[in-house]
Design a protein around this motif. Structure first.
Motif, PDB file in Angstrom:
ATOM      1  N   GLN A 249       0.680  -1.372   0.184  1.00 33.38           N
ATOM      2  CA  GLN A 249       0.004   0.044   0.143  1.00 33.38           C
ATOM      3  C   GLN A 249       1.042   1.336   0.053  1.00 33.38           C
ATOM      4  O   GLN A 249       1.388   1.143   0.764  1.00 33.38           O
ATOM      5  CB  GLN A 249      -0.600   0.622   1.641  1.00 33.38           C
ATOM      6  N   GLY A 255      -4.282  10.549  -2.993  1.00 33.22           N
ATOM      7  CA  GLY A 255      -4.717   8.818  -2.799  1.00 33.22           C
ATOM      8  C   GLY A 255      -4.258   8.411  -2.172  1.00 33.22           C
ATOM      9  O   GLY A 255      -2.816   7.979  -2.300  1.00 33.22           O
ATOM     10  N   THR A 272      -5.542  -0.773  -7.436  1.00 32.96           N
ATOM     11  CA  THR A 272      -6.866  -0.173  -6.504  1.00 32.96           C
ATOM     12  C   THR A 272      -6.081   1.181  -6.071  1.00 32.96           C
ATOM     13  O   THR A 272      -5.302   1.431  -6.040  1.00 32.96           O
ATOM     14  CB  THR A 272      -7.823  -0.226  -5.315  1.00 32.96           C
ATOM     15  N   GLN A 273      -7.068   2.227  -6.988  1.00 27.12           N
ATOM     16  CA  GLN A 273      -6.430   3.763  -6.441  1.00 27.12           C
ATOM     17  C   GLN A 273      -7.769   4.182  -5.971  1.00 27.12           C
ATOM     18  O   GLN A 273      -8.780   4.435  -6.310  1.00 27.12           O
ATOM     19  CB  GLN A 273      -6.041   4.320  -7.107  1.00 27.12           C
ATOM     20  N   THR A 274      -7.818   4.376  -4.279  1.00 29.89           N
ATOM     21  CA  THR A 274      -8.700   5.117  -3.996  1.00 29.89           C
ATOM     22  C   THR A 274      -8.717   6.470  -3.457  1.00 29.89           C
ATOM     23  O   THR A 274      -7.005   6.819  -3.351  1.00 29.89           O
ATOM     24  CB  THR A 274      -8.873   4.065  -2.584  1.00 29.89           C
ATOM     25  N   HIS A 275      -9.555   7.990  -3.951  1.00 27.27           N
ATOM     26  CA  HIS A 275      -9.259   9.085  -3.466  1.00 27.27           C
ATOM     27  C   HIS A 275     -10.583   9.968  -3.610  1.00 27.27           C
ATOM     28  O   HIS A 275     -11.286   8.980  -3.405  1.00 27.27           O
ATOM     29  CB  HIS A 275      -8.552  10.125  -4.620  1.00 27.27           C
ATOM     30  N   ARG A 276     -10.939  10.643  -2.738  1.00 32.33           N
ATOM     31  CA  ARG A 276     -11.468  11.715  -2.132  1.00 32.33           C
ATOM     32  C   ARG A 276     -12.023  12.076  -2.849  1.00 32.33           C
ATOM     33  O   ARG A 276     -11.550  13.455  -3.494  1.00 32.33           O
ATOM     34  CB  ARG A 276     -11.105  11.997  -0.586  1.00 32.33           C
ATOM     35  N   ILE A 283     -15.768   8.284  -0.544  1.00 35.84           N
ATOM     36  CA  ILE A 283     -14.082   7.224  -1.548  1.00 35.84           C
ATOM     37  C   ILE A 283     -14.346   7.565  -3.240  1.00 35.84           C
ATOM     38  O   ILE A 283     -15.290   6.345  -2.510  1.00 35.84           O
ATOM     39  CB  ILE A 283     -13.756   6.438  -0.858  1.00 35.84           C
ATOM     40  N   LEU A 284     -14.199   7.354  -3.705  1.00 34.08           N
ATOM     41  CA  LEU A 284     -13.865   6.573  -4.880  1.00 34.08           C
ATOM     42  C   LEU A 284     -12.926   6.026  -5.093  1.00 34.08           C
ATOM     43  O   LEU A 284     -11.677   5.906  -4.340  1.00 34.08           O
ATOM     44  CB  LEU A 284     -13.883   8.112  -6.295  1.00 34.08           C
ATOM     45  N   THR A 285     -13.132   4.437  -6.458  1.00 31.34           N
ATOM     46  CA  THR A 285     -12.077   3.579  -6.418  1.00 31.34           C
ATOM     47  C   THR A 285     -12.238   3.276  -7.787  1.00 31.34           C
ATOM     48  O   THR A 285     -13.418   3.544  -8.627  1.00 31.34           O
ATOM     49  CB  THR A 285     -12.201   2.751  -5.743  1.00 31.34           C
ATOM     50  N   ASP A 286     -10.902   3.822  -7.730  1.00 37.11           N
ATOM     51  CA  ASP A 286     -10.653   3.396  -9.817  1.00 37.11           C
ATOM     52  C   ASP A 286      -9.714   2.049 -10.006  1.00 37.11           C
ATOM     53  O   ASP A 286      -8.960   1.598  -8.643  1.00 37.11           O
ATOM     54  CB  ASP A 286      -9.475   4.592 -10.342  1.00 37.11           C
ATOM     55  N   SER A 287     -10.463   1.032 -10.892  1.00 33.72           N
ATOM     56  CA  SER A 287      -9.694  -0.461 -10.966  1.00 33.72           C
ATOM     57  C   SER A 287      -8.200  -0.037 -12.257  1.00 33.72           C
ATOM     58  O   SER A 287      -8.496   0.345 -13.074  1.00 33.72           O
ATOM     59  CB  SER A 287     -10.226  -1.278 -10.604  1.00 33.72           C
TER      60      SER A 287
END
Length: 342
Positions: A249, A255, A272-276, A283-287
């Motif tokens: 991590q 992010g 996964t990339q999480t960011h506010r 929280i948004l999550t990009d994969s």
């Protein structure tokens, strides 16, 4: 290079279970062949030679080095043996060595290896297969874009529940202190390498705590913190008394990147990339899907490409020496209960 510039001829030392990954990688990589293998146990050397089509097999390393025309050697042996084997390879004219992790069990020996390699104008790369996987390259690209911001901290784990009483400890080198058993120079070597690699800086100080087996005197648990010169902080967790975990991590200002299985990736994986979301507590999550790849084959490709002058090593020797220094410092911190300054 050997007689044919189209074929890189390698020898391998150590024909245990792990060696099969290197044999399979050589089959997958074009222009490479392991033509000879060596193990102190005749039955294992002969078995690998027959299974993978080696021209000859040996039980004495010096004989293999003298009788075979090799472009390089793969050392798939215990860390305690590496200095002596590297010195012998260099003495016999071998200029290219792929040495399994961990490079050594002490910074003194690691430094000695560095000097020997330099004096002989040779090339040595530590085998740290995860570095060659596309998932790691993808993490590097995401970080290089800059959108995720500056790295604040790194967390790396490698644990699995492996109680001492369930293992064949008399036969398992991982419970032999002299061979580099325990988590420190085995599982934790990946974690230290990853933290050093992604921090982009040199360690400033470390502190670690852990559990040492009373019977075997190897560390079965280590939890550590590394502070780097650039302010990045890394947290390391490696335990034989915890549930399975191989996570990496990387927390940044904008992010958090997560690779759920980082060290032994078999099959497809996902970052996964999480960011506010701006102005929202949401929280948004990009994969990012990562295709299946053979990290051992990619490692061998890099090794042979360096031999041919086509690439730079993914893991330069000076970084491997730094890794050993850091592992040694964490073990010392565990034993003495104090912060170790670099």
């Amino acid at each position: 290079m050997s007689e044919s510039n189209s074929l890189i001829k390698l020898g391998i030392v150590g024909c245990g279970e792990h060696s099969h990954e290197h044999f399979k990688a050589a089959i997958e990589v074009q222009g490479v062949k392991i033509i000879a293998c060596c193990d102190i146990q005749d039955v294992r050397a002969r078995s690998c030679a027959e299974q993978y089509g080696c021209d000859r097999y040996y039980t004495v390393l010096e004989e293999m080095l003298e009788e075979e025309k090799l472009d390089g050697v793969i050392l798939c042996t215990w860390p305690i043996q590496h200095l002596q084997q590297i010195e012998l390879c260099l003495k016999k004219g071998i200029k290219n060595i792929l040495c399994e992790k961990s490079l050594t069990l002490s910074s003194k020996e690691a430094t000695a290896i560095g000097k020997l390699v330099q004096q002989n104008d040779a090339f040595l790369m530590e085998g740290c297969k995860y570095l060659h996987h596309p998932a790691i390259h993808k993490l590097e690209r995401i970080l290089s874009y800059g959108d995720i911001g500056k790295i604040d901290s790194i967390r790396a784990t490698f644990s699995n529940y492996e109680p001492e009483e369930a293992a064949d400890n008399k036969e398992d080198w991982r419970y032999c202190k002299d061979c580099g058993g325990g988590v420190a120079y085995d599982w934790m070597s990946y974690l230290v390498n990853a933290c050093n690699h992604f921090s982009g800086s040199s360690p400033k100080r470390v502190f670690a705590s852990g559990t040492q087996s009373k019977q075997y005197e190897v560390f079965t648990r280590i939890f550590g913190m590394i502070e780097y010169e650039n302010g990045v902080v890394a947290f390391i967790e490696s335990s034989k008394e915890a549930n399975f975990s191989e996570e990496l991590q990387i927390t940044c200002t904008n992010g958090i990147l997560r690779l759920p299985i980082a060290w032994g990736i078999f099959g497809e994986t996902k970052i996964t990339q999480t960011h506010r979301k701006p102005d929202w507590d949401y929280i948004l999550t990009d994969s990012y899907e990562i295709e299946e790849s053979n990290a051992f084959a990619l490692q061998l490709k890099n090794f042979t490409a360096v031999i041919q002058g086509l690439e730079q090593p993914r893991l330069p020797l000076h970084q491997s020496i730094q890794n050993v220094r850091l592992i040694e410092a964490m073990v010392t911190s565990c034993l003495e209960g104090r912060i170790i300054e670099f």
